[in-house]
Design an enzyme around this catalytic site. Structure first.
Site, PDB file in Angstrom:
ATOM      1  N   GLU A 293      68.675  39.230  14.300  1.00 27.41           N
ATOM      2  CA  GLU A 293      67.333  38.679  14.484  1.00 27.41           C
ATOM      3  C   GLU A 293      66.361  39.671  15.108  1.00 27.41           C
ATOM      4  OE1 GLU A 293      70.177  35.158  14.406  1.00 27.41           O
ATOM      5  OE2 GLU A 293      70.129  37.125  15.410  1.00 27.41           O
TER       6      GLU A 293
ATOM      7  N   LYS B  80      65.091  20.017  14.505  1.00 27.00           N
ATOM      8  CA  LYS B  80      65.668  19.748  13.185  1.00 27.00           C
ATOM      9  C   LYS B  80      65.232  18.389  12.638  1.00 27.00           C
ATOM     10  CE  LYS B  80      69.943  20.439  10.586  1.00 27.00           C
ATOM     11  NZ  LYS B  80      71.364  20.847  10.663  1.00 27.00           N
TER      12      LYS B  80
ATOM     13  N   PHE C 165      74.693  22.070  21.279  1.00 26.79           N
ATOM     14  CA  PHE C 165      75.172  23.295  20.643  1.00 26.79           C
ATOM     15  C   PHE C 165      73.977  24.124  20.147  1.00 26.79           C
ATOM     16  CE2 PHE C 165      76.613  25.516  16.719  1.00 26.79           C
ATOM     17  CZ  PHE C 165      77.478  26.410  17.333  1.00 26.79           C
ATOM     18  N   GLN C 166      73.970  25.394  20.517  1.00 25.57           N
ATOM     19  CA  GLN C 166      72.911  26.342  20.165  1.00 25.57           C
ATOM     20  C   GLN C 166      71.527  25.856  20.610  1.00 25.57           C
ATOM     21  OE1 GLN C 166      73.362  27.595  15.994  1.00 25.57           O
ATOM     22  NE2 GLN C 166      74.735  29.220  16.679  1.00 25.57           N
TER      23      GLN C 166
ATOM     24  N   MET D  26      65.876  61.958  25.947  1.00 26.47           N
ATOM     25  CA  MET D  26      64.857  61.850  26.981  1.00 26.47           C
ATOM     26  C   MET D  26      65.486  61.556  28.345  1.00 26.47           C
ATOM     27  SD  MET D  26      61.624  62.322  27.310  1.00 26.47           S
ATOM     28  CE  MET D  26      60.675  61.967  25.835  1.00 26.47           C
TER      29      MET D  26
END
Length: 576
Positions: A43, A155, A105-106, A474
């Site tokens: 993502e 949802k 969940f999630q 760096m």
């Protein structure tokens, strides 16, 4: 509603990754052909790809991810876009409304988590408001100072039905940023332009965000006045690098002449930049002799870091148009005698040749690699350059020239390692036939290396030009110069064979270790019709100069040993 709203907003590509909480939207995407979905491998990659797409096309990038880890994985990209003012719209799934707060969940508090790293965000609990909010989100993302927005969609809201609100009837009037600048202050600026003996234009990403007309107006104003111009990392390309008024980039790794001109100027005209700490150095010693004008559409940027004598809140394009009109109406006057002396002084600084380096016959110097990449590709009008973050990023900004806006994609404010590769995918989606090159370090590139699968799957011929010094370059440089050469965890002892890695993904790999082979290898990369990983082994301990040491003002810079300054300090550098 979601798909129709995206179509009405002119969206043609969405970068995303499916999950349970967004399956209803993915089901609708499956049943249409107007919007192309690009399946990324992470993502974070989706958001960076959307950023690259937005910066290269001028249109907002769109991301679709699921709830919980899908949303939290997007946070780095959102923060990156917020810092660099990039318009993206992120759609996230959420657990059903009746389960919010139950640690389902999630589930994650996506709106709470992303509030500090978005321009605005919404949790949509009412299906009737969904389409209107999507239209509102696009307006907020692209108006005023652009930035990322996020819409969290439970949802059960996705499964429900209601009336669709078309784009023309969406409520957006409550957010109308000021576009026109105050004419009295603009006139005051023009009067300062007429009198200034040592003026400079200091430009930033706001010029590019304003659109092509703003860059054109800036060029006209620079040529008409004869004033020197410098730019931040984000503003490269707004004024052509081949222009004779161009001083190069300024800041921590900016050019000697640009930094000294900023320090000694008597009129600084800030156009769409935000006085970032990489530019200002020590604030109490920043450009101490100048009157300062600041043109910015974001009121919160004015006087936030540096006190401004002439604050002008407005869109860069509109303000520059009015500046030109007033200046022309008053007779196109400048202080020509003062300007001539100023340019003579600038030419003395230019003669230092702060980017000079000593090529090696045996080892590829990173500066040489980028100088050759520039020479062999600069005539390609369709060339787009992305970068990761680190030494290679600064060398790319120093040694590569940009003639037009929207052809340079890099992570400025957040400094996100892993940005460049997915960004190059987004750029290539926006410009399918262009030459898109991502200048990378091996450490940065590995952070989102999984997106090679995306490039191969969608046949995107992105070129990954890796300057491989087997170090966190760096970090190692700072450890050498500031931490007594104690190299604490700034290298990896287990790097992959990048040629074999490319082949494992089904792409082409090229290895170059000899300066004599470099040109041919670069052309092999450029001419290949698919994605390429170019492993360019470079000098391991090369430092990036010029460099303003931490805590020093603009006129105190470390220069490399090959500059024309006489005195050379320890470690091949001198503080001048």
């Amino acid at each position: 509603m979601v798909v129709q709203a995206l179509k009405d907003q002119g969206v043609d590509v969405v970068f995303g990754y499916p999950g349970g909480a967004v399956l209803p939207i993915y089901d609708e995407i499956f049943q249409q052909n107007d919007i192309r979905h690009i399946l990324v491998r992470h993502e974070q990659g989706a958001v960076h790809a959307a950023e690259g797409y937005a910066r290269a096309t001028g249109k907002p990038g769109v991301v679709l991810v699921t709830s919980g880890p899908g949303a939290t994985n997007a946070v780095t990209g959102l923060t990156d876009a917020l810092m660099d003012s990039i318009p993206i719209v992120v759609l996230t799934g959420q657990v059903p409304t009746f389960m919010i707060g139950s640690d389902a969940f999630q589930e994650a508090d996506t709106v709470g988590i992303t509030r500090p790293c978005t321009k605005h965000n919404w949790l949509v609990k009412d299906t009737a408001r969904l389409s209107g909010i999507i239209h509102e989100a696009f307006h907020v993302a692209t108006s005023g100072r652009p930035g990322p927005v996020l819409i969290d969609i439970p949802k059960d809201v996705q499964f429900a039905t209601d009336d669709y609100t078309p784009k023309t009837k969406a409520t957006v009037s409550h957010y109308q940023p000021q576009l026109k600048g105050d004419m009295d202050t603009i006139t005051e600026l023009v009067e300062a332009i007429e009198r200034a003996e040592r003026p400079i234009f200091y430009t930033g990403g706001g010029v590019i965000n304003s659109g092509p007309a703003a860059s054109q107006l800036l060029r006209e104003l620079v040529e008409a006045t004869g004033f020197p111009i410098t730019s931040t990392l984000m503003g490269l390309g707004a004024y052509p690098a081949s222009g004779d008024k161009w001083l190069g980039m300024l800041g921590m790794h900016g050019l000697y002449e640009a930094n000294l001109a900023m320090h000694d100027c008597d009129l600084m005209i800030n156009v769409g930049a935000r006085f970032d700490d990489r530019i200002t150095g020590r604030i109490d010693a920043f450009s101490p002799k100048s009157k300062k004008a600041h043109i910015d559409i974001d009121p919160s940027s004015i006087n936030k870091v540096i006190k401004t004598d002439m604050p002008i809140i407005g869109d860069v394009g509109h303000v520059l148009e009015d500046v030109l009109k007033v200046w022309k109406a008053r007779g196109r006057k400048v202080n020509r005698e003062g300007l001539a002396k100023w340019w003579a002084r600038i030419e003395e600084w230019r003669a230092v040749d702060c980017l000079g380096f000593k090529p090696s016959p045996k080892t590829i110097k990173p500066q040489h690699a980028l100088a050759r990449l520039e020479a062999l590709t600069k005539d390609r009008k369709d060339r787009f350059i992305c970068t990761e973050v680190g030494q290679h990023q600064m060398w790319a900004a120093q040694y590569m020239g940009f003639e037009d806006p929207n052809h340079w994609m890099t992570s400025g404010g957040l400094g996100t390692m892993g940005y460049g590769f997915p960004a190059s995918i987004g750029v290539q989606m926006g410009h399918p036939d262009a030459l898109v090159i991502n200048v990378a370090g091996e450490a940065s590139w590995l952070m989102n290396m999984q997106e090679m699968g995306t490039a191969v799957q969608y046949r995107l011929p992105v070129k990954q030009f890796i300057l491989n010094n087997e170090r966190l370059g760096m970090v190692r440089q700072w450890q050498e110069l500031l931490h007594g050469e104690r190299y604490s965890h700034s290298w990896s002892e287990a790097l992959p064979d990048f040629v074999k890695l490319a082949e494992a993904f089904g792409a082409k790999g090229i290895l170059c270790t000899d300066p004599a082979d470099l040109d041919d290898a670069i052309m092999e990369m450029v001419n290949h019709d698919g994605p390429v990983i170019f492993d360019c082994l470079v000098e391991k301990h090369e430092n990036c100069f010029p460099m303003i040491p931490s805590g020093e003002p603009h006129n105190k810079m470390l220069l490399g040993e090959a500059s024309t300054k006489d005195a050379i300090g320890s470690k091949g550098a001198v503080l001048v």
